[in-house]
Enzyme design. Structure first.
Site: not given
Ligand code: PEP
Ligand code: MG
Length: 592
Positions: A200, A307, A343, A463-464, A474, A511
């Site tokens: 992050h 976010r 979100r 990402n998750d 990650r 996203c």
């Molecule tokens: C993701 O997980 O791809 C996402 C957009 O949320 P974050 O990166 O804030 O966990």
């Molecule tokens: Mg996420």
């Protein structure tokens, strides 16, 4: 002396890391330590003493507020018994004898507060450690924690006022909160020992347009505050005391990249439509409301992910409904008539911690929708604030980290309750506001059809999703080679989610960072993604890619990519495709 020595021995030394946010920065290094604050002993002059004591009192006050908040979280979540740890820490903080003796020592020894706090509280901790009792040992760690909290609070205050001028932050690791708080100073770049490209902190630096290189290994040992360093966020390198030749090369590179970026400006007001007329909704991810002007400048069609956790940064309580309403309203007003997808709080994981007992596996723990469903007060406040801000009908809301259909049902119940509450107060809102679910847990991806049937849209958090599909942290550089967005398992999953949403007549977007990777863009569009929400910095480049190709061509690319058996093969194929089809797109390896 030290600096001169470093300058000679390390001149031109290059450290290699992972590029996390593009751009080139040159400036003075500032070593930021957080986990275990470094305490220096400093003599005070007579007139500094009162100020030092005031500083101590402020840090104690702030620590006490933080601990009280942690305590109430802990009481709700882990029960009174375990929460006692925090009660005990608060009691120590309120122990007037201890505080007086710290103040007394600052006066009599004329030493800085950090040093005296460290010595005075450290004394208790060491005493406890000498006891043979396991219980006492644990209490000693609590005392250490408390000591570090107070010192950190003192140092943070100092840092914010001390870090003036242009600096490059060098740290072992940075949380998103650190990244943002520090960015309130004039920060030119970030360099960290740890971290991965989708950590992050990396996302935050990208959205703040601050160059960053992570996973440098030992940068905090090699670099000292005051060193002149150069950071290349395109190739992931850091140079200590660069030579003139190195500086000249980097400047050339910076100009090359700036020229390419300048070419993209003319696309600003054009839609993200393929050559054969297929339109994609190309929107932006934002972390901070401050990014909105930049998003507009970049030619975005809206915000695909706000976010909202950024509202929690730098504070030790949750913003009220009223405060949130004003923040959200500012955003939807500014972007109207474009859509903004917000979100609900995604607390936990490596984001803003819920500030309670540590979890062994935070990424598998209390985060996202799980926290919201467990904290009705917090969730209701946020939903009411969002509904109130929806009057222009350009706001949509989505829920993060959903893993089961029951969570979707429960979240929808909360929405109903929030609407009823507003109605009972005669407060207006958009009753047709869309609600969506983020698909970022494999179980949700597999059950995407059931989820899609319940909501208005799906947004894939790659990402998750990649992290959980491949069981790869990650943010962990040790396993970054396994973090493969182009892994065939990921591609099959994306296709499955897209089909599931379309089967129910719902739109689906993505996203996660993947949406903003030039290599992945044709593939994602070809797979049938309706929306791409990307970091604002890369938006024009992605638009250029979409506008340079035919949808049919991209569908073929997707079909071919789905037939490969490894991420490497997919990547090689996409790389060749882009190089041939749009030769002027600089792909990351061309930058080094
Ligand atoms: C993701 O997980 O791809 C996402 C957009 O949320 P974050 O990166 O804030 O966990
Ligand atoms: Mg996420």
């Amino acid at each position: 002396m030290d600096m001169d020595f470093t300058t000679i021995t390390k001149k031109g030394m290059i450290l290699k890391g992972v590029p996390a946010s593009p751009g080139i920065a040159m400036g003075t290094a500032y070593l930021y330590t957080k986990e275990i604050p470094r305490v220096e002993e400093r003599a005070l002059s007579e007139h500094e003493i009162d100020k030092e004591i005031e500083r101590l009192c402020r840090a104690i006050g702030k620590s006490s507020k933080e601990l009280n908040k942690i305590l109430s979280f802990a009481q709700q979540k882990v029960g009174e018994g375990k929460a006692k740890i925090f009660e005990a820490q608060i009691m120590v903080l309120e122990d007037q004898i201890l505080i007086d003796s710290i103040k007394q020592r600052i006066r009599s020894e004329r030493k800085n507060a950090e040093f005296i706090v460290s010595s005075e509280i450290g004394k208790y901790a060491s005493l406890m450690l000498t006891a043979r009792d396991e219980y006492m040992h644990e209490r000693a760690h609590d005392m250490e924690d408390l000591k570090n909290r107070i010192i950190r609070n003192m140092q943070q205050e100092k840092l914010v006022s001390k870090v003036e001028g242009s600096i490059i932050i060098v740290a072992h690791n940075l949380t998103p909160a650190d990244t943002m708080i520090l960015s309130r100073n004039h920060v030119l770049g970030y360099a960290t020992d740890l971290g991965g490209i989708t950590s992050h902190a990396a996302l935050v630096s990208r959205s703040l347009k601050i160059p960053a290189v992570v996973a440098l290994g030992d940068v905090t040992r090699e670099v000292e505050t005051g060193d002149f360093i150069m950071l290349d966020g395109y190739s992931g390198t850091l140079v200590i005391h660069p030579t003139e030749q190195q500086i000249a090369e980097y400047e050339q590179k910076r100009n090359r990249m700036l020229q390419f970026e300048a070419q993209l400006v003319e696309l600003k007001d054009l839609p993200a439509t393929t050559r054969d007329g297929h339109s994609i909704e190309l929107s932006a991810n934002i972390e901070l409301p401050e990014e909105l002007e930049y998003v507009v400048l970049q030619g975005s069609q809206g915000v695909g992910l706000f976010r909202t956790e950024s509202l929690l940064i730098g504070r030790d309580d949750f913003p009220s409904e009223e405060e949130q309403y004003h923040e959200y309203k500012k955003i939807v007003d500014r972007l109207y008539p474009q859509r903004v997808i917000m979100r609900t709080f995604d607390i936990g994981g490596d984001k803003i911690a819920p500030e309670m007992a540590e979890e062994a596996n935070p990424f598998l723990g209390w985060r996202g929708i799980r926290v919201c469903l467990d904290r009705p007060d917090l969730f209701m406040n946020q939903l009411c604030a969002m509904l109130r801000a929806s009057m222009r009908k350009n706001l949509a809301v989505m829920f993060p980290m959903v893993s089961t259909i029951e969570e979707v049902h429960r979240a929808k119940e909360f929405v109903k309750k929030a609407k009823a509450e507003l109605r009972s107060k005669n407060v207006k809102f958009d009753n047709t506001m869309s609600f969506g679910v983020m698909i970022e847990v494999p179980a949700a991806a597999l059950n995407a059809a059931q989820i899609a049937a319940e909501v208005d849209f799906l947004s894939i958090g790659s990402n998750d999703l990649v992290q959980y599909l491949l069981a790869v942290d990650r943010g962990n550089n040790l396993v970054c080679n396994l973090y493969q967005e182009l892994n065939p398992a990921v591609l099959v999953t994306l296709k499955h989610v897209i089909n599931a949403a379309h089967k129910h007549g719902k739109w689906v977007g993505i996203c996660g960072e993947m949406a903003g990777h030039p290599l992945a863009a044709p593939l994602l569009v070809g797979l049938g993604m309706d929306e791409l929400s990307v970091v604002p910095a890369v938006l024009p480049e992605i638009k250029k890619i979409i506008r340079s190709l035919d949808y049919k061509q991209m569908q073929k690319v997707a079909t071919t990519a789905l037939n490969f058996s490894s991420a490497d093969e997919v990547e090689l194929y996409l790389r060749k495709f882009i190089k041939k089809a749009i030769p002027d797109i600089p792909l990351d390896t061309d930058n080094s």
